[in-house]
Scaffold this active site. Structure first.
Site: not given
Ligand SMILES: [Zn+2]
Length: 308
Positions: A114, A130, A191, A163-164
């Site tokens: 993502h 990250d 991820d 995604e979040e």
């Molecule tokens: Zn993530």
């Protein structure tokens, strides 16, 4: 001078032999993507906002320059969803390209990461270096790699949005999938792959698809970072279960095998301090290389592994 030249000729072949195998993914390019996408310019890449759209353009340009194939002549897969939590509708954009397989073009491995993150709060940019500029950078360099070294099975490169906000991009991809779901062999999801104090990278998903475990274990033996299994179906508590922790969860819900690669949460997780300066460059490039090795092995041996 002549003696020095002689020594040089003597030493070069010795050095050459002692060098480790050349990495397939150039470290400087991996790090450049990560640094760029986690810079303030992208404002934390929150779905629908300017920084997210800019990140999308960055990915689109790379897919195009690597001459990935597109479904329906566009890499863009727009979608809308309603967040009950935020009581608001959103527009997201997945960016999807693929490299056709040389032997099994109708069978697909979906490599995903993502590219969205959580944006800005009270003037602070949540850069999400990250989480998940790291996975996105690896996705881009693997797309470049496969565009030059075509796989046996088709590989779809999926940069998922939102995604979040609850794995929305992956959900949309599978609901409106450009290929038949039964033709997706595997999802490999990345991820958070760029830092861990103990140099540990987790692999999740082999408990659900046991034939995936032995090859990954074997590859792990030659890997300079520590490959760990776990965070799936834990007993007795489900607190540490990562089955639904990122986009791979949506593939799992469709009964598609998955391998998720990621690190333990750290102090900067979902904080404005998840910055480029805090990632571990060597760990990151080695993690990306390991994931590529796993993908290459599975692409090369899928029929052998699944034969009954
Ligand atoms: Zn993530």
């Amino acid at each position: 001078m002549k003696f020095k030249a002689f020594l040089f000729m003597l030493i070069i072949p010795l050095l050459w032999r002692s060098l480790p195998a050349q990495p397939r993914l150039p470290a400087d390019s991996l790090l450049a993507h990560l640094q760029e996408l986690s810079s303030d310019k992208y404002e934390g890449r929150r779905t629908q906002e300017a920084g997210n759209l800019l990140a999308g353009e960055y990915i689109l340009q790379r897919f195009s320059s690597f001459t990935l194939k597109a479904f329906d002549s566009t890499y863009l897969q727009p979608f809308s969803f309603y967040s009950r939590w935020k009581k608001q509708g959103y527009n997201g954009r997945n960016i999807i390209g693929y490299v056709p397989g040389t032997e099994f073009p109708q069978q697909y491995i979906v490599l995903s990461a993502h590219y969205d993150h959580v944006g800005m709060r009270e003037g602070a940019v949540y850069n999400g270096a990250d989480d998940n500029a790291s996975g996105t950078g690896a996705l881009l360099e693997m797309a470049r790699y496969f565009s030059r070294h075509p796989p046996r099975h088709s590989v779809i490169f999926a940069a998922f949005d939102a995604e979040e906000m609850g794995l929305r991009g992956a959900d949309h991809f599978l609901e409106e999938c450009p290929v038949l779901l039964e033709n997706i062999l595997l999802n490999i999801n990345m991820d958070m792959i760029s830092r861990n104090e103990n140099r540990e990278l987790y692999v999740v998903g082999a408990d659900y698809t046991p034939f995936l475990r032995a090859p990954v274990e074997k590859l792990a033996q030659g890997c300079p970072i520590n490959i760990r299994f776990g965070h799936e179906q834990p007993e007795p508590s489900r607190r540490d279960d990562w089955t639904m922790a990122s986009d791979h969860g949506k593939f799992h819900q469709k009964n598609i095998p998955f391998l998720y690669f990621g690190v333990e949460d750290h102090a900067d997780y979902h904080e404005p301090t998840d910055d480029y300066e805090r990632i571990m460059p060597e760990f990151y490039t080695q993690a990306a290389e390991f994931i590529l090795e796993a993908l290459l092995y599975l692409d090369a041996n899928w029929e052998k592994l699944t034969r009954r």
